[in-house]
Design an enzyme around this catalytic site. Structure first.
Site, PDB file in Angstrom:
ATOM      1  CG  ASP A   1      -2.008   0.887   1.299  1.00  0.00           C
ATOM      2  OD1 ASP A   1      -2.425   1.331   0.215  1.00  0.00           O
ATOM      3  OD2 ASP A   1      -2.530   1.168   2.405  1.00  0.00           O
TER       4      ASP A   1
ATOM      5  CG  ASP B   1       0.634   7.582  -3.600  1.00  0.00           C
ATOM      6  OD1 ASP B   1       0.502   8.402  -4.538  1.00  0.00           O
ATOM      7  OD2 ASP B   1       0.108   7.732  -2.494  1.00  0.00           O
TER       8      ASP B   1
HETATM    9  O1  G3H Z   1      -3.197   4.720   3.666  1.00  0.00           O
HETATM   10  C1  G3H Z   1      -2.823   4.513   4.803  1.00  0.00           C
HETATM   11  C2  G3H Z   1      -3.138   3.231   5.489  1.00  0.00           C
HETATM   12  O2  G3H Z   1      -4.266   3.378   6.318  1.00  0.00           O
HETATM   13  C3  G3H Z   1      -1.937   2.707   6.222  1.00  0.00           C
HETATM   14  O3  G3H Z   1      -1.676   3.481   7.328  1.00  0.00           O
HETATM   15  O4  G3H Z   1       0.743   4.075   7.076  1.00  0.00           O
HETATM   16  O5  G3H Z   1      -0.415   4.159   9.315  1.00  0.00           O
HETATM   17  O6  G3H Z   1       0.107   1.954   8.239  1.00  0.00           O
HETATM   18  P1  G3H Z   1      -0.213   3.426   8.031  1.00  0.00           P
HETATM   19  P1  13P Z   2      -9.101   4.527   5.584  1.00  0.00           P
HETATM   20  O1  13P Z   2      -8.230   5.344   6.469  1.00  0.00           O
HETATM   21  O2  13P Z   2     -10.326   5.287   5.183  1.00  0.00           O
HETATM   22  O3  13P Z   2      -9.431   3.193   6.161  1.00  0.00           O
HETATM   23  O4  13P Z   2      -8.290   4.253   4.225  1.00  0.00           O
HETATM   24  C1  13P Z   2      -7.307   3.248   4.165  1.00  0.00           C
HETATM   25  C2  13P Z   2      -6.515   3.310   2.911  1.00  0.00           C
HETATM   26  O5  13P Z   2      -6.836   3.978   1.950  1.00  0.00           O
HETATM   27  C3  13P Z   2      -5.296   2.490   2.853  1.00  0.00           C
HETATM   28  O6  13P Z   2      -4.556   2.743   1.703  1.00  0.00           O
HETATM   29 ZN    ZN Z   3      -4.559   4.710   0.944  1.00  0.00          ZN
END
Ligand code: G3H
Ligand code: 13P
Ligand code: ZN
Length: 320
Positions: free
Chosen positions: A93, A115
């Protein structure tokens, strides 16, 4: 180098094709610990849903890259043990560099996001293309992003949305060769997506304009937690302090899932469910100190949340 196929994982290509034509979206649930992983797999096995296990770079640092790779492999075996061989994708992600994407692919990821949305357009095209070139050699799928979501994404934050410009999407998809595209239409990361009094609406008009430009192409929505108010209340009733937490109404996400949106990212709602479960348990049982006693009920709440999302929001149940 670990090949994701040897771990029993799949990339997202076939899943997205079926989701776009079937009018549903694949759940992309973030995880960084065992209880979250168990809840995701239990929920998706019980609902017969494909699933994307999603790992941010922060989650990788927290949990350790080697452990995560074995956890993903364990998730595949765990699902089989529970009785169903559901398709499971391991996805990075918000990858921000080619090096990170390469490293994840070498550790068994079957899908990565690059990204580049915070860069200017041509730089975003360049960095995304370089990831696609490497990933496709390993049959790993790639998600790119155009437009900037308001809120915090790892170390990057933006005060306002920069909506995706529909006139850019065709060129971006053609030049980069990405397999899916994350867009900005008013969703945002975290639990505070709208201010009280604001109309919590996303720009479905921009989504349909994008769909016209790249018909049948896989679209991704980030920041799609709905911030269930019963969970916020449970947190606050048990010593928490969350005020004015507002998310995306689930009916709007359901509409998006029926169109070209074929992946919906949910992290914050899971965090809320776990926190609500743990806070309530602690409040009701102040003398308890065995982590299994409070993590167990929190994991059950998480599973129920995921099942609800799959069946009532994404529509990905019975799609394996
Ligand atoms: O897009 C963000 C996701 O919710 C992941 O969050 O970077 O705190 O693990 P994080
Ligand atoms: P939320 O914070 O709305 O759960 O989004 C998560 C997300 O987009 C992870 O990439
Ligand atoms: Zn995200």
């Amino acid at each position: 180098m670990v090949n994701y196929k040897d771990l029993g994982l799949v990339n997202s290509r076939e899943l997205f094709k079926k989701a776009v034509s079937g009018g549903y979206a694949i759940p992309a649930f973030n995880f960084n610990n065992m209880e979250q992983m168990q809840a995701i797999i239990q929920a998706c096995v019980e609902t017969s849903s494909p699933v994307i296990l999603q790992v941010s770079s922060g989650a990788r640092k927290y949990a350790n890259q080697t452990l995560l790779r074995y956890m993903a492999q364990g998730a595949v075996e765990y699902a089989k043990e529970l009785g169903k061989n559901i398709p499971i994708v391991l996805h990075l992600d918000h990858g921000d560099t080619l090096e990170l994407c390469k490293n994840c692919i070498e550790y068994g990821f079957s899908s990565v996001m690059i990204d580049g949305s915070h860069h200017e357009y041509n730089k975003n095209v360049d960095i995304t293309s370089s990831v696609v070139e490497y990933a496709h050699k390993h049959d790993v799928t790639v998600e790119g992003e155009l437009g900037v979501l308001a809120g915090v994404e790892d170390e990057v934050s933006a005060l306002d949305h920069t909506y995706t410009k529909p006139e850019e999407v065709e060129d971006f998809v053609k030049k980069t060769g990405v397999d899916s595209l994350a867009i900005s239409i008013g969703t945002s990361h975290g639990a505070f997506k709208f201010k009280p009094g604001q109309d919590p609406k996303i720009r479905l008009d921009i989504l349909s304009e994008i769909e016209k430009r790249i018909p049948g192409f896989a679209i991704v929505l980030h920041g799609s937690s709905s911030v269930p108010q019963d969970l916020v209340k449970m947190i606050n009733d048990n010593g928490g302090k969350l005020s004015d937490a507002i998310g995306i109404p689930e009916e709007q996400l359901r509409l998006a899932a029926k169109s070209a949106v074929c992946k919906i990212n949910i992290d914050s709602d899971g965090r809320l469910a776990m926190t609500a479960g743990i806070r309530k348990y602690f409040n009701d049982n102040p003398a308890e100190f065995d982590p299994r006693k409070y993590l167990g009920p929190a994991r059950d709440m998480l599973k129920e949340l995921y099942k609800h999302k799959v069946i009532n929001v994404l529509g990905s149940n019975d799609k394996i």
